[in-house]
Design a protein around this motif. Sequence first.
Motif, PDB file in Angstrom:
ATOM      1  N   UNK B  80      57.201  -6.715 -12.051  1.00 19.56           N
ATOM      2  CA  UNK B  80      57.372  -6.459 -13.474  1.00 19.56           C
ATOM      3  C   UNK B  80      56.082  -5.912 -14.089  1.00 19.56           C
ATOM      4  N   UNK B  82      53.666  -3.072 -15.951  1.00 22.67           N
ATOM      5  CA  UNK B  82      53.921  -2.339 -17.196  1.00 22.67           C
ATOM      6  C   UNK B  82      54.453  -0.914 -16.969  1.00 22.67           C
ATOM      7  N   UNK B  84      54.020   2.115 -19.173  1.00 18.86           N
ATOM      8  CA  UNK B  84      53.187   2.409 -20.343  1.00 18.86           C
ATOM      9  C   UNK B  84      53.394   3.816 -20.890  1.00 18.86           C
ATOM     10  N   UNK B  85      53.516   3.955 -22.200  1.00 17.17           N
ATOM     11  CA  UNK B  85      53.479   5.298 -22.792  1.00 17.17           C
ATOM     12  C   UNK B  85      52.105   5.917 -22.540  1.00 17.17           C
ATOM     13  N   UNK B  86      52.077   7.211 -22.258  1.00 20.66           N
ATOM     14  CA  UNK B  86      50.820   7.925 -22.032  1.00 20.66           C
ATOM     15  C   UNK B  86      50.766   9.100 -22.991  1.00 20.66           C
ATOM     16  N   UNK B 105      48.520  -3.447 -11.409  1.00 15.67           N
ATOM     17  CA  UNK B 105      48.571  -4.836 -11.892  1.00 15.67           C
ATOM     18  C   UNK B 105      49.428  -5.704 -10.978  1.00 15.67           C
ATOM     19  N   UNK B 106      49.083  -5.693  -9.720  1.00 17.32           N
ATOM     20  CA  UNK B 106      49.799  -6.501  -8.731  1.00 17.32           C
ATOM     21  C   UNK B 106      48.772  -7.234  -7.882  1.00 17.32           C
TER      22      UNK B 106
END
Lengths: 403, 403
Positions: B80, B82, B84-86, B105-106
Amino acid sequence: MQNSFVSHLYCPKCATSYTIEDRHQLCLCGSPLLVAYDLERLALSMDPTQLRDREPTLWRYRELLPVLHSENVVTLGEGFTPLLPMPSIGADMQIPGLLMKDEGLLPTGSFKARGAAVGISKAKELGVQELAMPTNGNAGAAWALYAARAKMKSTVIMPVDAPLITRNECAISGSNLYLVNGLISDAGRIVADLVKSYGLYDASTLKEPYRIEGKKTMGLEIAEQLGWKLPDVILYPTGGGVGLIGIYKALQELQTLGWVQGKLPRLVAVQAEGCAPIVKAWENQEKASEFWQESKTVAFGINVPKALGDFLVLEAIYATGGCAVSIHDEELLQEQQRIAELEGAFVCPEGAATFAAARKLKQSGWIAENECVIALNTGAGIKYPDTVNVQVPVLQPEQRITR
Amino acid sequence: MQNSFVSHLYCPKCATSYTIEDRHQLCLCGSPLLVAYDLERLALSMDPTQLRDREPTLWRYRELLPVLHSENVVTLGEGFTPLLPMPSIGADMQIPGLLMKDEGLLPTGSFKARGAAVGISKAKELGVQELAMPTNGNAGAAWALYAARAKMKSTVIMPVDAPLITRNECAISGSNLYLVNGLISDAGRIVADLVKSYGLYDASTLKEPYRIEGKKTMGLEIAEQLGWKLPDVILYPTGGGVGLIGIYKALQELQTLGWVQGKLPRLVAVQAEGCAPIVKAWENQEKASEFWQESKTVAFGINVPKALGDFLVLEAIYATGGCAVSIHDEELLQEQQRIAELEGAFVCPEGAATFAAARKLKQSGWIAENECVIALNTGAGIKYPDTVNVQVPVLQPEQRITR
C-alpha cells in the motif's frame, strides 16, 4: 474535509501565547513554542472510529495538525508506518510483547520525514520562501526534499562525518548544502548567524514549532494501531528529543480527548555512551542537561551534545515514570546484526540502540516479562552502510559452489 | 479471517496444471508457472468495499494471494505504497495527470519486498528450509531478509557491480552471499548448478510461481487507489519483467471479478539503451527476446540480458496496445535530478527511466495530454548513491556564510 482544530502557540516555560496565523520561532524568553488545539470542541465533534476510512498517512490526523488549508499540505505519502511484532528478538531478550515501530518506511528513509512534511506544509502556509537549518544528516535530507516539493529554497549545514547518503539527498534536491568540520552544534551557530543576517526562516530543531507536530503522529499512530490501548513502555533514540516530546504531547492530547484511558507508557530516552547528556541529567534528577564534551557515536543521529528541548524530554520522562539509558556503540552494532538475523529487519544504529536498551532494562528488572514494549526504529539501515561488515567471496563466471 | 481463493498452478505455454499443495518450480516444458484463483466463487462472496477497513499492506488482498494459512505469512509491513500526484514534473512534460507509484517506501527500500514477502511466505507454507537465487542486488537483499524472518537459509549470488548497499543487506541477514565477476545471467548459471547439486529451492526470477503474485499487488493497489478506475498508461522499468507480468495479471483478475470496467491501461516496458532486449523484440513484433550482448547500464536493476518471462512481458504489451521504450543512461540521470528538484522525490535510476520514457512518449504523441499516466518508481534513490554528483563546500566551525 474537516479542518485543523489548532488554536494558538504557547510557551511551556513562561506561558506566553502567540497567534497561529503569524510566523514565530522561539518564545521571547528563549524557549521552544508548542502548538495548542481546541481539544474540548474536537472531543464533541469527533470520535476515533471516523479515522477508519481515511488514507494511511499522517494526514489522517488533520484535526490534530496545525495546517489550516489542505492546499498547503506538502506530502510524499508519509506516515502510518508498520507496528511489527518482533517475536524472535523478543524471545531472545525475554520480552515476548516486543514491537517495533518501523520508521524506515517513510520518504527519505527516516522518521525525519514526519517533521519535515508538517513543518514544510506549515511554513508554506505562512508564506516562507527560504529556510536554513543545521542537521546530523537525516533531518536535512528530509527538509531539503520536502522544501523542493514546496518550491521553497533551503540551506542545510551538516557535519562532515554525517552519513554520506544524506549529502546526496540534499544535493539532488537543489538545496544549498554545506559541510562543517565539527558537530551539529557548530552547524547550528553558522545557521543562526545566516538566519539573522539574511532574515531566513530558522528550521533548526525546535526553533520552529511545527516539527514536533509531525513527530507526534508517531504517538497517534501507535495508539490507533494498538486499538486505542497504550503500551507499557516506548523506547526512543534521543538526540534532539523531538520525537519523544512529540509522542508525549500526542498521548496527552489523546487522554484529554478521551480516546485513550489509563496510565501513559513509561518513556525511555536511549542515548549512546559517547553522547549521553540526557542520561546524565536524568541520573542526577536534573531539569536540564549540560553540553556533552567531545561527543562521538556511530549512531550519528543521536550525536547531539546539548538539546534545546532537553527540559521537555526530561519532563516527559519524569512525568511518565520513564528513564534514560546509554548504550555502548559495540553493543548497539551487535544488536543491529541480531535484529537482522532474527527478524529480517535492517534497522539503523539509532534504532538498534533502543533494542539494546530494552534488553538491558529487562535484565535489570525495570521492564517486566509481560509488558508491551515498543522499540522505535527511526530509520532504514540502508542509510548507514558503514555499520555492516561485509566479507564476501568473489566467483568467476565459470566457477561452481561446492559444499 | 477469510482465506485465499487460490485453486491451482498452470502453464501459460502448454496449459498443464499442477497442484497448489506441492512444491513446483518450472513446468516440465520449461515455462514459468502461473497461479490460478477461483474468481467466480470470489466474485460471488466479496465486493471491494470489504477492503476498506483492512490494514494498509499487500495482505489486504489475501483472497487473491496464494498463502492458505495466515500463520505462514511472513511480513515486514509491506505494501500500500503511495500513489502520488507529480504536478510539477507532469507540467514540465505536459502530462498534468502524471502519478508516481512510489515503491521506495517498502521494507528493503524496493519493490522486491513484495515478491519476497509472498514468495517466502508460500515457501514457508511448502516447508522450504533453504533457497538459492541470482540477483542484480535488490531482489537478493529482499529475499535474504525475508528468509531470515522466516528462519530459512539462503544463498544469494550477485554481480560485483551490483549496488554496494544490497551486499550489506544480504550480509547482515546472515545469508550466504557470493559475488560473481559477471552478469546476473552468470550468477543464474551458478545458482542452477547449486540448486541441482544440493536440492535447494530455486528462488530465481519466475522459477518459482509466487513472486509474481507479490508483484501483482502493485496492480491491485493502483486500481484501488484510483477508486477502481483504471489509468490510461502504466510505465514499468523492465529487467526480468515480473512486475509488468504481475500488474497485467492483477488487472485481468480484477476484470474477471467485475471490480474494474473498460479497457486495460497500455503497459509500457521501459529499458536502458545499454540493455534493451524487450524493446528490440517489440520493434520486430517478436514473441520472445534474444540475449543482449555486453549489456551495461547505470540502472542496474534492469540489466537483464534475457528474461525467462520475456514472452509474457511481450504478450502483456501487445494485448494492451502498449509499447517498449529504451532510454539512454544520461537521459535517465538527468530525469532523476529533475524529479528531485521539482517534486522532492529521490527516485532510483530505474524509476527515473520511466519518467524519461513518459516524456519521450508525450513528445512523440503516443501519450496524449489528458491521459492518466503512472510512472512506477521501483525503489529508493538512497540505494544508489553513486548516481548523484555531490560537490559541497566544507566550512570550519568559526566560519560564516556570506552572500
